[in-house]
Design an enzyme around this catalytic site. Structure first.
Site, PDB file in Angstrom:
ATOM      1  N   LYS A 118       0.559  -1.389   0.510  1.00  0.00           N
ATOM      2  CA  LYS A 118      -0.108  -0.036  -0.237  1.00  0.00           C
ATOM      3  C   LYS A 118       1.137   1.389  -0.019  1.00  0.00           C
ATOM      4  O   LYS A 118       0.858   1.807  -0.927  1.00  0.00           O
ATOM      5  CB  LYS A 118      -0.906   0.043   1.420  1.00  0.00           C
ATOM      6  N   CYS A 170      -5.920   8.921   7.974  1.00  0.00           N
ATOM      7  CA  CYS A 170      -5.897   8.541   9.316  1.00  0.00           C
ATOM      8  C   CYS A 170      -5.639   9.071  10.276  1.00  0.00           C
ATOM      9  O   CYS A 170      -5.277  10.935  10.438  1.00  0.00           O
ATOM     10  CB  CYS A 170      -4.206   7.642   9.540  1.00  0.00           C
ATOM     11  N   PRO A 175       1.983  17.380  10.109  1.00  0.00           N
ATOM     12  CA  PRO A 175       1.936  18.390   9.420  1.00  0.00           C
ATOM     13  C   PRO A 175       3.007  18.257   8.415  1.00  0.00           C
ATOM     14  O   PRO A 175       3.441  17.699   7.872  1.00  0.00           O
ATOM     15  CB  PRO A 175       2.932  19.289   9.937  1.00  0.00           C
ATOM     16  N   ILE A 176       2.185  19.025   7.351  1.00  0.00           N
ATOM     17  CA  ILE A 176       2.756  19.119   5.428  1.00  0.00           C
ATOM     18  C   ILE A 176       4.247  19.436   5.497  1.00  0.00           C
ATOM     19  O   ILE A 176       4.551  19.796   4.175  1.00  0.00           O
ATOM     20  CB  ILE A 176       2.108  19.043   4.608  1.00  0.00           C
ATOM     21  N   ASP A 193       4.520   1.087  11.771  1.00  0.00           N
ATOM     22  CA  ASP A 193       3.097   0.774  12.017  1.00  0.00           C
ATOM     23  C   ASP A 193       2.589  -0.275  12.113  1.00  0.00           C
ATOM     24  O   ASP A 193       2.179  -0.875  11.261  1.00  0.00           O
ATOM     25  CB  ASP A 193       3.057   0.738   9.803  1.00  0.00           C
TER      26      ASP A 193
END
Length: 426
Positions: free
Chosen positions: A22, A123, A129-130, A313
């Site tokens: 994914k 999620c 933050p980007i 993860d």
């Protein structure tokens, strides 16, 4: 709304095929925006996030054709063709469904000189933050404006130009956006403190098959020599190391014996180290990784870290497994804040877990009991599935749309190795 019903206590035994990753495919698909030729991706997983990405790319003018894979690779393949870009705007109603939508920003900016992308959803794990994405593009000459919930980016006259990007912290998504922007920039780009995840390597390999010039792949320092154009290619998506690790935890907690078909040990070395440390027998075989739980599970002390460290993860899945391990385990989450939302649900099933800040202390218990539980995000939902497989009685997991974002044919794969699991509608 669908829910998953599991009757626990069944030992898992058999083969589980590992799907395409994914986290790799959601970067590979936007790479199709970098060329007017066709990009074919083999080993495409059937996931809600893949469908959302297709929808977004269609909105931008990319044609997508999904077919059954031919040859040695089972499953599906997708051919993406962006011969013309119909729009450089990624709208809120699509982007809000999936954080990875921000990965169209770099390719659109590189090819068209402009891009407008809604701030992403996905999620509910901390703030994510980007700003690192935006700083990287500014280092290539882009002008960035944040307005009304959108990022508006514009390249200087003549297009993006090479530059030096130095990330203060490791960011997978920002590294991916920077790489895709830099491959069409004028001149040389150096990326320092680049993420080294296998999914980054997979993206670089695909881009190089399309004609990109990238040195240092797999290292924290990348040097990219910009090209005038890229061409089409065919690329096989890497196997999903997080899916493989999740099923390894499921095998462990049920005392099982499972072959993770297609899994690659190099992609999940630290996970395998910790699985062995917990008492599992791990063997790398010709067609995958075999996980045998032939001894009681032992507690662990581990901290999440960027690759090659232990992946964030996998934290929730390990926590579920360690709920039944002997002794006390200590897990420290260093990547994201607010990533212990699964803890109250595991406690409802009988787990003994205490959280203080970024540290979770798990005291092993003798057994778990089935309960109705609520999934809060993708990996948290898988931790509840893992716990339910070993719990006494029946567990119902609600909000399984989170699972559909990242696990292909979950019920089918687990049923095939002995789990009593079904999806219930309504």
């Amino acid at each position: 709304m669908d829910r998953i019903k599991i009757r626990g206590g069944h030992r898992l035994k058999g083969r589980i095929p590992v799907s395409g990753a994914k986290n790799a495919v959601l970067a590979l698909m936007p790479a199709s925006l970098l060329t007017s030729d066709s990009l074919t991706l083999i080993n495409l997983p059937r996931l809600a996030d893949v469908d959302s990405c297709c929808h977004l790319l269609n909105e931008l003018g990319v044609s997508t054709m999904v077919a059954r894979s031919k040859g040695d690779h089972p499953g599906r393949e997708i051919t993406l063709t962006a011969d013309t870009i119909a729009s450089t705007v990624a709208p809120y109603d699509i982007v809000r469904k999936m954080r990875a939508s921000i990965l169209v920003l770099g390719p659109l900016l590189a090819r068209e000189g402009e891009a407008t992308v809604s701030l992403p959803g996905g999620c509910a794990i901390g703030n994510r933050p980007i700003d690192l994405h935006l700083r990287a593009l500014e280092a290539l000459g882009a002008e960035i404006e944040l307005t009304a919930g959108y990022v508006r980016a514009r390249a200087p006259d003549g297009g993006l130009r090479g530059g030096i990007i130095s990330f203060p912290v490791v960011s997978v998504g920002a590294t991916e956006n920077a790489i895709m922007a830099a491959v069409l920039a004028r001149g040389e780009t150096v990326i320092n403190n680049a993420a080294r995840e296998p999914e980054i390597v997979d993206l670089c390999q695909c881009l190089m098959a399309m004609g990109a010039k990238i040195d240092g792949v797999g290292n924290s320092r990348l040097v990219i020599h910009g090209c005038d154009r890229l061409h089409g290619a065919t690329h096989v998506v890497m196997p999903d190391r997080i899916e493989a690790g999740s099923y390894a935890c499921a095998a462990a907690i049920t005392g099982g014996d499972v072959l993770l078909q297609g899994a690659r040990s190099a992609d999940m070395a630290e996970v395998l180290v910790e699985l062995k440390e917990s008492g599992l027998n791990i063997s790398v075989e010709e067609d995958g990784i075999r996980v045998q739980a032939d001894a009681p599970l032992k507690g662990l002390t581990l901290s999440t870290a960027p690759f090659p460290g232990f992946p964030t993860d996998m934290q929730a899945q390990f926590m579920a497994m360690l709920a039944l391990a002997q002794g006390t385990s200590v897990l420290t989450e260093t990547i994201f804040e607010n990533r212990y939302m699964h803890v109250p649900e595991l406690v409802r099933m009988g787990a003994d877990i205490q959280v203080k800040g970024r540290v979770a202390v798990v005291k092993g218990v003798s057994g778990l009991v089935g309960a109705e539980v609520m999934a809060t995000d993708l990996r948290a939902s898988m931790s509840l599935i893992i716990a339910a497989l070993a719990a006494e009685g029946e567990t119902q997991v609600h909000r399984v749309y989170h699972l559909d974002r990242g696990y292909e044919r979950l019920e089918e794969k687990l049923s095939a190795v002995g789990a009593d699991i079904e999806r219930v509608g309504g």
